[in-house]
Each structure stands twice: as C-alpha cells, then as structure tokens.
Design a protein around this motif. Structure first.
Motif, short mmCIF file in Angstrom:
data_model
loop_
_atom_site.label_atom_id
_atom_site.label_comp_id
_atom_site.label_asym_id
_atom_site.label_seq_id
_atom_site.Cartn_x
_atom_site.Cartn_y
_atom_site.Cartn_z
N PRO A 129 0.82 -1.22 0.00
CA PRO A 129 0.00 0.00 0.00
C PRO A 129 0.85 1.27 0.00
O PRO A 129 0.48 2.28 -0.61
N GLY A 130 2.03 1.19 0.67
CA GLY A 130 2.93 2.34 0.64
C GLY A 130 3.49 2.52 -0.76
O GLY A 130 3.41 3.60 -1.36
N GLY A 131 4.06 1.45 -1.31
CA GLY A 131 4.75 1.52 -2.59
C GLY A 131 3.86 1.91 -3.76
O GLY A 131 4.18 2.83 -4.52
N VAL A 148 9.48 -1.55 -8.42
CA VAL A 148 10.13 -2.87 -8.40
C VAL A 148 9.47 -3.71 -7.32
O VAL A 148 9.37 -3.29 -6.17
N GLU A 149 9.03 -4.90 -7.69
CA GLU A 149 8.31 -5.77 -6.76
C GLU A 149 8.65 -7.22 -7.07
O GLU A 149 8.60 -7.64 -8.22
N ARG A 150 8.99 -7.98 -6.02
CA ARG A 150 9.39 -9.37 -6.27
C ARG A 150 8.22 -10.28 -6.59
O ARG A 150 8.35 -11.32 -7.22
N TYR A 151 7.02 -9.91 -6.10
CA TYR A 151 5.85 -10.77 -6.34
C TYR A 151 5.19 -10.47 -7.69
O TYR A 151 5.39 -9.40 -8.26
N SER A 166 -7.56 -11.47 5.12
CA SER A 166 -8.04 -11.75 6.49
C SER A 166 -9.47 -11.24 6.65
O SER A 166 -10.30 -11.87 7.29
N LYS A 167 -9.77 -10.08 6.02
CA LYS A 167 -11.14 -9.57 6.16
C LYS A 167 -12.14 -10.40 5.36
O LYS A 167 -13.31 -10.54 5.73
N ALA A 168 -11.68 -10.97 4.23
CA ALA A 168 -12.58 -11.84 3.46
C ALA A 168 -12.98 -13.03 4.33
O ALA A 168 -14.16 -13.43 4.35
N LEU A 445 0.72 -0.24 9.84
CA LEU A 445 -0.66 -0.24 9.34
C LEU A 445 -0.70 0.32 7.93
O LEU A 445 0.05 1.26 7.60
N ALA A 446 -1.60 -0.23 7.13
CA ALA A 446 -1.66 0.15 5.72
C ALA A 446 -2.02 1.64 5.56
O ALA A 446 -1.46 2.33 4.70
N HIS A 447 -2.97 2.13 6.38
CA HIS A 447 -3.40 3.52 6.18
C HIS A 447 -2.29 4.50 6.54
O HIS A 447 -2.22 5.59 5.97
P1 FAD Z 1 4.21 -4.22 2.48
O1 FAD Z 1 2.76 -4.32 2.31
O2 FAD Z 1 4.93 -5.17 3.37
O3 FAD Z 1 4.82 -4.28 1.04
C1 FAD Z 1 6.19 -4.35 0.82
C2 FAD Z 1 6.41 -4.95 -0.54
O4 FAD Z 1 7.80 -4.85 -0.86
C3 FAD Z 1 6.07 -6.44 -0.61
O5 FAD Z 1 5.18 -6.66 -1.67
C4 FAD Z 1 7.40 -7.12 -0.83
O6 FAD Z 1 7.29 -8.25 -1.69
C5 FAD Z 1 8.21 -6.03 -1.52
N1 FAD Z 1 9.65 -6.16 -1.31
C6 FAD Z 1 10.32 -6.22 -0.14
N2 FAD Z 1 11.63 -6.29 -0.36
C7 FAD Z 1 11.79 -6.27 -1.70
C8 FAD Z 1 12.93 -6.31 -2.54
N3 FAD Z 1 14.16 -6.39 -2.06
N4 FAD Z 1 12.73 -6.27 -3.88
C9 FAD Z 1 11.48 -6.21 -4.39
N5 FAD Z 1 10.37 -6.16 -3.64
C10 FAD Z 1 10.54 -6.18 -2.32
N6 FAD Z 1 -2.99 -3.14 8.29
C11 FAD Z 1 -4.10 -2.39 8.35
O7 FAD Z 1 -4.02 -1.16 8.27
N7 FAD Z 1 -5.34 -2.96 8.48
C12 FAD Z 1 -5.49 -4.29 8.58
O8 FAD Z 1 -6.61 -4.79 8.69
C13 FAD Z 1 -4.34 -5.11 8.53
N8 FAD Z 1 -4.45 -6.45 8.59
C14 FAD Z 1 -3.34 -7.21 8.50
C15 FAD Z 1 -3.47 -8.59 8.55
C16 FAD Z 1 -2.36 -9.39 8.46
C17 FAD Z 1 -2.51 -10.89 8.50
C18 FAD Z 1 -1.07 -8.79 8.28
C19 FAD Z 1 0.16 -9.65 8.15
C20 FAD Z 1 -0.92 -7.43 8.22
C21 FAD Z 1 -2.05 -6.62 8.33
N9 FAD Z 1 -1.96 -5.23 8.30
C22 FAD Z 1 -3.08 -4.47 8.38
C23 FAD Z 1 -0.65 -4.55 8.15
C24 FAD Z 1 -0.45 -4.10 6.69
O9 FAD Z 1 -0.53 -5.22 5.86
C25 FAD Z 1 0.91 -3.43 6.55
O10 FAD Z 1 1.01 -2.39 7.49
C26 FAD Z 1 1.07 -2.85 5.17
O11 FAD Z 1 0.98 -3.86 4.18
C27 FAD Z 1 2.42 -2.14 5.04
O12 FAD Z 1 2.56 -1.63 3.77
P2 FAD Z 1 3.99 -1.37 3.14
O13 FAD Z 1 3.74 -0.76 1.82
O14 FAD Z 1 4.85 -0.65 4.09
O15 FAD Z 1 4.68 -2.78 2.99
#
Ligand code: FAD
Length: 597
Positions: A129-131, A148-151, A166-168, A445-447
């Motif tokens: 969500p950040g990226g 750039v994303e590994r998935y 998880s919400k589903a 957190l995502a937000h």
């Molecule tokens: P991420 O979502 O972790 O994304 C990082 C991305 O970077 C990943 O796709 C990863 O593959 C990629 N990456 C990492 N390293 C590399 C690399 N070297 N090269 C290429 N790609 C790379 N938050 C909420 O606000 N509400 C919720 O209800 C909630 N429920 C959750 C339930 C579960 C089970 C979990 C595990 C988390 C939950 N969260 C929730 C937390 C939320 O998912 C995270 O806070 C949020 O995804 C963080 O976003 P981000 O963009 O920082 O990183």
C-alpha cells in the motif's frame, strides 16, 4: 581506568509503563556509544534506548515484558571515562509524531559505473500500500516512475496476505456467527457446511479483484513494473534479480535501473521465534490464511502465539471454523493499543471462544512429533502439562525489511532492528532517497503507509508536504470489533494528563439493541483544559467503520459541542458518537438524568 555508567530510560514523552519488547545486550557484551541496548514499544512508537558510552555491559536490569518509564535504570556499563558522551535527550522513536532523528548523510558504500538497462526519475522499491500509492502519486505529479516488486502482483502484504484476505475470511466467520445466533431471533438455519475450496476461492477472488485493479491503474499512469528482488548498488542504481512463478524463484535475469529519486517501501515480514522448529503445521499469518488442512481437516486444536490484533483476528476465523483455540501472550493484556475497558468488553464477548487465554506466559519449547506439536509454557498462566496442538500460528510481531535491500550501498542508514529513520518528509539521511510504511516504524498499518507515501512523493516532487497527522486509528476486526484513536484514557491518566471521558453505552442505542449489540460502547476522551476531543474508542460491530469520525474530530480540534450538535442519522451505531459527546456536555436525553452534584 573504567567508570560504571548507569543507563536510564531518557525522556520518552508522555509515556509510562512502556513494555520492554527486546533486550539487545547481555552481561559481557562490548557496546559502542549509540548502540541500542533495549527496545520499548508503546502503542504509538517503537523506541530504542541507546548506550551513551562505549564499554562493556556489567549488569542488565530489565527483561522482556518489564514495564519502564523515564528514569528506570536499564543497564550498567563499565566504560573508559574518556569515551563518555552526554546522555541522549530521547531514545530514537521510530514513528511520527516524534520522528526518528535522521542520521547525517554518510558516503554510499557502493559506486556503480556500469550501464543501466532502464532510467527513471522515481524508483519505488516494493508495491505494498505504501509503494503503489507512492508510485501512483509520483506519476500523477509528472515523474517517470518505475516500481520494483518481487511478487507477481501489486498490493504487498496488505492486499495479498494481510488486511484483505483476512477480512474476506472474517466476513465469512461473521456470517456464520450471525446465522448461529439467529435461532434466538426466531430464524433457524441448519448447521453450516464449509466447502474449504470454495472458501479459499472466495478469498482469492477478493484479492484478485483488488490486485488486478492496481495493475490496471499502474498501466493507466504509465508506471512501469519490474518484477524481482531489488538491492541497491549505490545511491542512484538498483539491481533487480528477476523472479518468476509463485515461489519467487530467481530466473537468472538481472536489470540495473538508474534513478534520480527513490522511495523505499519494502515493508516487513513476520517475526519467527528462533527456537520454534520448521514444520508444515507451524505457520505465520500468511500460512494461516491458506487454511491448511492436516489429514484432510482443518486443525481441531490450535495455539496462537501472540495476543495482538493479527493473532486474534486469525483466532476468530479458526474458532468459528471449529478449532479449539488457545492464545498465549507474554504481556499482561491482549491488544496493546486500546484502553482496557474496551478490551474487557471484548473479552467478555469472547469468553467462550477460547479454550485457554494465557497472559504473562511464554512459549518456551515446541517439539514436532508425528502425533502433534507438543508445547511447553512458562509464566503466570502456564499449564503444568505439555500441551498438544494440531497447528501453531506464530504471530509474535513483524520485523522490518531494512537490512535486506543493500541500503548501505546507497548510504542509507538502517537501525539495529532494521527500521529506516526518516524525517517528517519521509526523507532518509540520503536527501534524494525516501522511505515509507512498515519499514520506517510503528504502527505497522496500511493507512499509515498510504499517507506517508503521498507525503514522500509530493516532497520528492518539490512540494512542502510533511507527515503531520496527529493521530492514526487502530482497529481489531475481530467479533466484536475494537477501534481506538488518539490519546487513550489509561495512557493519559498514567502520564498525569488532565483528561475527562464520556461514555455512551450501546444498551441505550436502539440500533445496537436491534442488532443484538447492546454490550458495546462508545467513549470520547477530552483534554480538561482545552475541552477538545483528544481520543476515543469504540467496541461493537462496525467500530472500525466509525472510528474515522473521531479521528476527524481530533484533527479538526472539535469539542463536545461540535460533535454533539452535528446531527447524526437515527437509528445508527454512528449516532453513539454524537451521544457520547452529549454525555460530555450534559445534554444527553437518551440516558437517565445525570445526578446533580
Ligand atoms: P508491504 O505491504 O509489506 O509491502 C512491501 C512490498 O515490498 C512487498 O510486496 C514485498 O514483496 C516487496 N519487497 C520487499 N523487499 C523487496 C525487494 N528487495 N525487492 C522487491 N520487492 C521487495 N494493516 C491495516 O491497516 N489494516 C489491517 O486490517 C491489517 N491487517 C493485517 C493482517 C495481516 C494478517 C497482516 C500480516 C498485516 C495486516 N496489516 C493491516 C498490516 C499491513 O498489511 C501493513 O502495514 C502494510 O501492508 C504495510 O505496507 P507497506 O507498503 O509498508 O509494505
């Protein structure tokens, strides 16, 4: 000659009774000035207490789970007197609103003089969500952007293996529970039959819809996606080792991307306890979301390690699907964010859900045998006997990915625990490189990640954006939901801050009674001097959908009259927020009259 230096918890703002979540040193360790000694975690921030001197640790006065405040003695260090530096003013806080002091720029370890395969103005590492939000905002602001994303899919943890799947599943669990209770209302259904393949397909469909939508939006913005593991070569080059397939196998292909600016959004990964063996029956949240079966059945007896939000959400799903669930938590309460009265109301509703709820208890050993996972515990509520489980969910926290991306090659500072310190513009110590989301700190957190993403992209585009949100709401999407925002009443009272609170019990809400949720309540917390609302909490169905109103009221500096005089629709659960405000200013007519003093 060496002096004994007492290291105490420095000024950590208004926090008291902050749990120690990690002790990073032991007696005999040699430490340098500024090395982290212990890590504290309040509901707002993770903070490392650094050593003020170089020397050798002679005594460690705290252990994981202890609660500390400013002035608590944590470690003794024998130091050469000459190496002493002044005690730090404050520990390094990992999240806004007290951003981590950003270390001074250091020379990048890497220099890449080769040819780049791709050039861009903005490179975003990680598509969570950040990226993706950062990449889309940067593109909307006119930057040629590569992500750039590994998935294989965009969306990161949140969309693929976190918030959304998880919400589903929680939605399905809620429907099953509603149906079970409907008999009390005069409508009976047969016992549910769960078709696991269909249930998994439903979850995948929800995820697919959202991640597919992101791919379309990236295309519409001309954001180029490069799939693979990215690591920095220097402060302007990233190498991507291309990946393929669901298992993220490296295909052997490599690409070098030259960038002018970069936003690191590489997120976090589930923390695995080192003494727990590898076994298919031991899963993290990603594994639990797959709904694995053993001998063709879901687990009948399950242990959840960690009583935080993720653990309790998954415990809710599995218990509804028929598992007997035990939860073990090292600290003295579940869900560390909200006020205890909210958690108590939640616990009452969930009293029958769990077999054992073991607080102040630790898992100390796990033995994987053919007939099950045999677990030993230690602590106040530890069972005397070793316990047998079919499956264990490890949800003891998440660790940032800061140490896995070659940040040092770009000169980007990373803390001992893997967080990347940033300023209020989300800028790292390297001025053209930003970092956002889980990798910069709590709350994960995502937000929060999305808001930081917009700030980083705008700052990179030359705008004067800063992350200055006063509050970040938290929600446990359990049954019932618990939502909270801003200053908690418990935390304020411990800190000696003068606050008042007003509660509206849902037993007086027509809608809550109609919905069978009269156990819930809505609470507002006010500053006694300014009379402004500074916090709030809700426990009951849809609490998460309603907490945004309280967050807005706090950001707008509203008082009880502003909220109470705002006409809320009737009959809704949302009107309990207006009524809690009326309770605060003494004008509520939906409750018995207040006793005159
Ligand atoms: P991420 O979502 O972790 O994304 C990082 C991305 O970077 C990943 O796709 C990863 O593959 C990629 N990456 C990492 N390293 C590399 C690399 N070297 N090269 C290429 N790609 C790379 N938050 C909420 O606000 N509400 C919720 O209800 C909630 N429920 C959750 C339930 C579960 C089970 C979990 C595990 C988390 C939950 N969260 C929730 C937390 C939320 O998912 C995270 O806070 C949020 O995804 C963080 O976003 P981000 O963009 O920082 O990183």
């Amino acid at each position: 000659m060496s002096d004994s230096v007492e290291v105490k918890v420095p000024d950590i703002g208004d926090f008291k009774d902050v749990p120690v979540i990690e002790v990073l040193v032991k007696v005999g360790d040699t430490v340098k000035a500024e090395d982290s000694l212990i890590t504290l975690e309040s509901d707002k921030a993770t903070m490392d207490v650094p050593s003020p001197v170089s020397g050798v640790v002679t005594e460690v006065k705290v252990k994981v789970g202890d609660k500390v405040a400013e002035g608590t003695l944590v470690v003794l260090i024998a130091s050469a007197a000459a190496t002493a530096i002044p005690a730090p003013a404050a520990p390094t806080a990992a999240v806004p609103p007290a951003p981590t002091p950003v270390p001074a720029p250091v020379a990048a370890a890497g220099t890449f003089a080769g040819k780049a395969d791709l050039e861009c103005e903005m490179l975003v590492l990680g598509a969570g969500p950040g990226g993706y939000s950062a990449a889309f905002r940067a593109a909307d602001l006119g930057m040629r952007t590569v992500i750039v994303e590994r998935y294989a899919t965009l969306g990161g943890v949140c969309l693929n293996v976190g918030c959304i799947p998880s919400k589903a599943l929680l939605h399905v669990a809620a429907v099953m529970e509603e149906a079970a209770h409907a008999a009390d209302l005069g409508v009976s259904f047969a016992a549910p039959k769960v078709d696991l393949d269909k249930l998994r397909a439903h979850k995948e469909k929800v995820v697919g819809k959202l991640t597919g939508g992101l791919t379309g939006m990236a295309k519409a913005r001309k954001v180029e996606t490069v799939r693979g593991y990215g690591h920095f070569l220097d402060a302007n080059h990233l190498e991507v080792e291309e990946t393929t397939g669901a298992a993220q196998d490296k295909s052997g292909g490599k690409k070098v991307i030259r960038f002018q600016k970069c936003i690191i959004a590489a997120g976090s990964a589930a923390f695995h306890l080192p003494f727990i063996p590898r076994d298919p029956r031991i899963v993290d949240s990603t594994g639990a979301l797959e709904l694995p079966t053993f001998n063709n059945a879901l687990p009948k007896k399950m242990l959840v390690i960690g009583g935080g939000i993720i653990g309790l959400e998954m415990a809710t799903v599995y218990s509804t699907l028929g598992a007997k669930v035990d939860v073990v938590e090292m600290l003295d309460g579940l869900m560390q964010g909200p006020d205890r009265d909210l958690v108590k109301a939640w616990e009452k509703q969930n009293a029958k859900r769990f077999d054992k709820l073991m607080l102040k208890t630790k898992t100390v050993a796990v033995e994987a045998k053919p007939d099950g996972l045999w677990v030993s515990f230690e602590g106040e509520q530890a069972p005397a006997e070793v316990q047998r489980y079919d499956m264990i969910l490890q949800s003891a926290g998440r660790a940032p990915n800061g140490k896995k991306i070659g940040a040092e090659q770009a000169g980007v500072a990373v803390s001992e625990r893997g967080f990347i310190p940033v300023d209020s513009q989300m800028r790292t110590n390297v001025p053209h490189i930003f970092a956002i989301g889980d990798i910069v700190g709590q709350p994960m957190l995502a937000h929060k990640a999305v808001h930081e993403a917009h700030v980083a992209a705008e700052a990179a585009a030359g705008q004067k954006s800063h992350f200055d949100a006063s509050v970040i709401p938290g929600v446990a999407y359990t049954h019932p939901e618990v939502a909270w925002v801003g200053v908690g009443e418990d935390e304020a009272k411990k800190a000696g801050r003068k606050v008042s609170s007003a509660k509206f019990p849902w037993a007086a809400s027509g809608r809550a009674i109609a919905n069978g949720a009269e156990y819930g309540f809505t609470k507002l917390v006010f500053d006694e001097e300014t009379h402004r609302v500074i916090g709030g909490g809700i426990v009951g169905p849809n609490a998460g959908d309603m907490i945004g109103e309280i967050a807005l009221a706090i950001e707008m500096g509203a008082d009880a009259v502003d909220i109470g005089k705002t006409i809320h629709p009737h009959p809704t659960l949302g009107e309990t927020i207006g009524m809690a405000a009326e309770v605060a200013h003494g004008s509520c007519t939906d409750l018995p009259p207040l006793r005159k003093r």
